[in-house]
Write a protein that holds these residues in place. Structure first.
Motif, mmCIF file in Angstrom:
data_model
loop_
_atom_site.group_PDB
_atom_site.id
_atom_site.type_symbol
_atom_site.label_atom_id
_atom_site.label_comp_id
_atom_site.label_asym_id
_atom_site.label_seq_id
_atom_site.Cartn_x
_atom_site.Cartn_y
_atom_site.Cartn_z
ATOM 1 N N SER A 54 0.824 -1.207 0.000
ATOM 2 C CA SER A 54 0.000 0.000 0.000
ATOM 3 C C SER A 54 0.862 1.262 0.000
ATOM 4 O O SER A 54 0.514 2.266 -0.631
ATOM 5 C CB SER A 54 -0.925 0.012 1.225
ATOM 6 O OG SER A 54 -1.793 -1.091 1.219
ATOM 7 N N GLN A 290 -13.263 8.779 1.806
ATOM 8 C CA GLN A 290 -12.337 7.770 1.282
ATOM 9 C C GLN A 290 -11.503 7.170 2.414
ATOM 10 O O GLN A 290 -11.355 5.945 2.511
ATOM 11 C CB GLN A 290 -11.423 8.429 0.234
ATOM 12 C CG GLN A 290 -10.245 7.591 -0.220
ATOM 13 C CD GLN A 290 -10.587 6.623 -1.318
ATOM 14 O OE1 GLN A 290 -11.743 6.396 -1.608
ATOM 15 N NE2 GLN A 290 -9.570 6.037 -1.932
ATOM 16 N N PHE A 291 -10.974 8.023 3.280
ATOM 17 C CA PHE A 291 -10.088 7.540 4.348
ATOM 18 C C PHE A 291 -10.856 6.730 5.390
ATOM 19 O O PHE A 291 -10.458 5.615 5.749
ATOM 20 C CB PHE A 291 -9.385 8.726 5.020
ATOM 21 C CG PHE A 291 -8.482 8.324 6.147
ATOM 22 C CD1 PHE A 291 -7.170 7.957 5.902
ATOM 23 C CD2 PHE A 291 -8.945 8.298 7.463
ATOM 24 C CE1 PHE A 291 -6.336 7.565 6.937
ATOM 25 C CE2 PHE A 291 -8.128 7.908 8.507
ATOM 26 C CZ PHE A 291 -6.808 7.542 8.240
ATOM 27 N N LEU A 294 -12.356 3.248 4.166
ATOM 28 C CA LEU A 294 -11.310 2.247 3.936
ATOM 29 C C LEU A 294 -10.613 1.869 5.241
ATOM 30 O O LEU A 294 -10.228 0.709 5.436
ATOM 31 C CB LEU A 294 -10.293 2.759 2.918
ATOM 32 C CG LEU A 294 -10.702 2.669 1.450
ATOM 33 C CD1 LEU A 294 -9.627 3.245 0.551
ATOM 34 C CD2 LEU A 294 -10.988 1.226 1.055
ATOM 35 N N ALA A 397 -18.290 3.853 -1.931
ATOM 36 C CA ALA A 397 -17.150 3.810 -2.845
ATOM 37 C C ALA A 397 -17.470 4.474 -4.179
ATOM 38 O O ALA A 397 -16.730 5.345 -4.653
ATOM 39 C CB ALA A 397 -16.719 2.363 -3.061
ATOM 40 N N ARG A 420 -6.318 11.188 -4.167
ATOM 41 C CA ARG A 420 -7.436 10.443 -3.551
ATOM 42 C C ARG A 420 -7.025 9.017 -3.234
ATOM 43 O O ARG A 420 -7.296 8.505 -2.133
ATOM 44 C CB ARG A 420 -8.639 10.455 -4.498
ATOM 45 C CG ARG A 420 -9.879 9.766 -3.936
ATOM 46 C CD ARG A 420 -10.945 9.574 -5.008
ATOM 47 N NE ARG A 420 -10.492 8.680 -6.065
ATOM 48 C CZ ARG A 420 -10.508 7.365 -5.982
ATOM 49 N NH1 ARG A 420 -10.933 6.764 -4.876
ATOM 50 N NH2 ARG A 420 -10.088 6.620 -6.991
ATOM 51 N N ARG A 421 -6.346 8.363 -4.160
ATOM 52 C CA ARG A 421 -5.925 6.984 -3.932
ATOM 53 C C ARG A 421 -4.825 6.909 -2.875
ATOM 54 O O ARG A 421 -4.718 5.913 -2.147
ATOM 55 C CB ARG A 421 -5.457 6.353 -5.251
ATOM 56 C CG ARG A 421 -6.618 6.058 -6.197
ATOM 57 C CD ARG A 421 -6.118 5.597 -7.561
ATOM 58 N NE ARG A 421 -5.378 4.341 -7.489
ATOM 59 C CZ ARG A 421 -5.937 3.137 -7.540
ATOM 60 N NH1 ARG A 421 -7.251 3.026 -7.669
ATOM 61 N NH2 ARG A 421 -5.197 2.056 -7.489
ATOM 62 N N GLY A 424 -6.536 6.887 0.363
ATOM 63 C CA GLY A 424 -7.038 5.540 0.597
ATOM 64 C C GLY A 424 -5.931 4.570 0.967
ATOM 65 O O GLY A 424 -6.106 3.700 1.827
ATOM 66 N N THR A 428 -5.489 2.127 4.287
ATOM 67 C CA THR A 428 -5.262 0.680 4.268
ATOM 68 C C THR A 428 -3.992 0.287 5.018
ATOM 69 O O THR A 428 -3.805 -0.893 5.352
ATOM 70 C CB THR A 428 -5.177 0.161 2.824
ATOM 71 O OG1 THR A 428 -4.107 0.825 2.139
ATOM 72 C CG2 THR A 428 -6.479 0.404 2.081
#
Length: 483
Positions: A54, A290-291, A294, A397, A420-421, A424, A428
């Protein structure tokens, strides 16, 4: 090849990329702990290996997004990123030491950074009203990979042979298997993926309109007079003036005007400001969604296996069946969200998802933190809690990804999707670390998760009116509208 066929093949390839990412997760995750044990790794190496994957994706996402924004192309980005997946999985197959295994997941994680470029490509080439359905389909492809991935382990665990100096067994075979799949995907991307732009869509539409007009003209040609009334106004033998051509352009008779050359070469980050782009109220809410979602999801995933072993004595078979059922539920959820998003706004979908997540977290806090009753009652409490948690995920999502693509600038969409990813990815990493240290104190673990969800719900209610696509859009010349 026909443009529409190219477009269909490109979207098919994107779905295949996400399918393989899901298969990789489902194939490697069940065996990595036993693999590390054969290499005399300490227990904390499991968390390090999962977090390394990640972490590298967290760093690579914005960089790959920046690359695609500057070049407006994603094919080279995907091919380059897949090289890291191939190398990382081959290193996992080699597995001489625990450090090489850790490095293999770090290298393979870089390949996941291409996801930000793919999402920016989808944003640029889909209409706003279709975006939720497209994103739902892409995310469902990854869930399908998670669902069918465990089936590959059925034959991979039977492997026991030598390939030169390398041993292929049930622990190393997942790395070799995924390495071969990513190599095959390289050829698929080479021959079945095309970089097209919204201008290509407009040219296709304009070409179809011109063909239809030509067919109508041919049908009406026999009934047209040889000399039109407008031609009689000029003198015999004169040529139509430039003024008449200018008036025809002004009246909209010319369907395609090429953009000014300076707009094509201008940088998408010319007037870009990170604070103006990401510190807006609605953007902060979606990044928080998002955070938090996840973080809670990965924390619960970490907690589920020890919980089922403690209270129900579940083994690998029972856990695999449970994950398969959850995968079917998630795919069904994405299909339903795809249907629902055509009928209601994304913020409504997001609100429904948060309501389900809140109900699930309250249920887990009450019934799963300290299960009461007999085996059947405890099992029923657990099944309901997991069902509610999994049910809410597709709503949140899809809604937050679609909304995020609409409220951020389209010209810098790759970089924005990378941010954004990365948010996330951070979730994770922290989620399993948080849950792993509190498996014996579920009230504290779930209490914090409930607090985060309550905070997100309050943020969404306060900012609900702003969670819509802006009325002002980028002008045809490509200039950004100033706040």
């Amino acid at each position: 090849m026909d443009y529409r066929r190219k477009r269909r093949l490109t979207f098919f390839t994107i779905g295949l990329i996400f399918l393989l990412s899901g298969i990789e997760y489902a194939v490697i995750l069940p065996t990595i702990w036993r693999y590390l044990q054969t290499l005399d790794a300490a227990p904390y190496f499991l968390g390090l290996s999962l977090s390394a994957f990640s972490f590298s994706g967290l760093l690579a996402g914005p960089l790959f997004g920046l690359w695609s924004d500057r070049t407006l192309g994603t094919k080279k980005v995907i091919l380059f990123a897949n090289v890291f997946e191939i190398v990382g999985n081959f290193l996992y197959f080699m597995g001489y030491s625990k450090w090489l295994l850790l490095g293999s997941r770090l290298v393979a994680g870089i390949g996941t950074g291409a996801g930000s470029s793919i999402f920016s490509f989808l944003t640029r080439n889909t209409a706003p009203e279709d975006r939720s359905t497209v994103f739902a389909a892409v995310m469902a492809c990854r869930q399908a990979g998670l669902l069918i991935g465990p089936a590959f382990n059925i034959f991979l665990r039977l492997c026991d042979f030598q390939v030169g100096p390398f041993t292929v067994n049930k622990y190393t075979s997942p790395g070799l298997f995924m390495c071969l799949l990513w190599i095959l995907l390289q050829f698929v991307v080479l021959f079945m993926y095309w970089d097209f732009t919204p201008q290509d869509d407009r040219r296709q539409m304009n070409g179809e309109e011109e063909e239809e007009e030509e067919e109508e003209d041919e049908d009406n040609e026999e009934g047209k007079p040889l000399v039109g009334p407008s031609e009689l106004t000029g003198s015999y033998g004169t040529v139509p003036s430039l003024q008449s051509r200018a008036s025809s352009v002004a009246n909209g008779e010319v369907t395609h005007v090429p953009p000014p050359p300076e707009d094509v070469s201008s940088s998408p980050f010319k007037n870009f400001s990170a604070s103006r782009e990401f510190l807006r109220e609605e953007v902060v809410v979606l990044l928080a969604a998002q955070f938090i979602t996840l973080f809670n999801q990965t924390a619960l995933e970490t907690m589920v296996t020890p919980l089922t072993q403690k209270f129900f004595n579940f083994g690998e078979l029972e856990n695999s069946i449970m994950y398969c059922i959850c995968g079917v539920e998630v795919i069904a959820g994405f299909v339903f969200v795809r249907w629902l998003s055509k009928r209601v706004a994304e913020r409504v979908v997001l609100a429904v998802g948060l309501i389900l997540c809140n109900i699930s977290c309250v249920w887990c806090l009450i019934f799963l933190a300290n299960p009461q009753g007999g085996f059947a009652w405890q099992l029923a409490e657990f099944i309901i809690g997991v069902f509610l948690q999994v049910l809410g995920l597709p709503f949140v999502a899809v809604a937050q990804v679609s909304l995020f693509s609409k409220i951020t600038s389209q010209k810098t969409q790759g970089f924005s999707q990378g941010i954004r990813r990365s948010v996330g990815g951070l979730a994770t990493i922290l989620g399993p670390l948080w849950a792993g240290g509190l498996t014996s104190d579920l009230y504290v673990m779930m209490g914090v998760m409930m607090g985060l969800l309550a905070l997100l719900t309050i943020m969404m209610v306060v900012s609900y009116e702003r969670l819509v696509e802006p009325v002002t859009v980028d002008s045809p010349t490509g200039a950004e509208s100033e706040d």
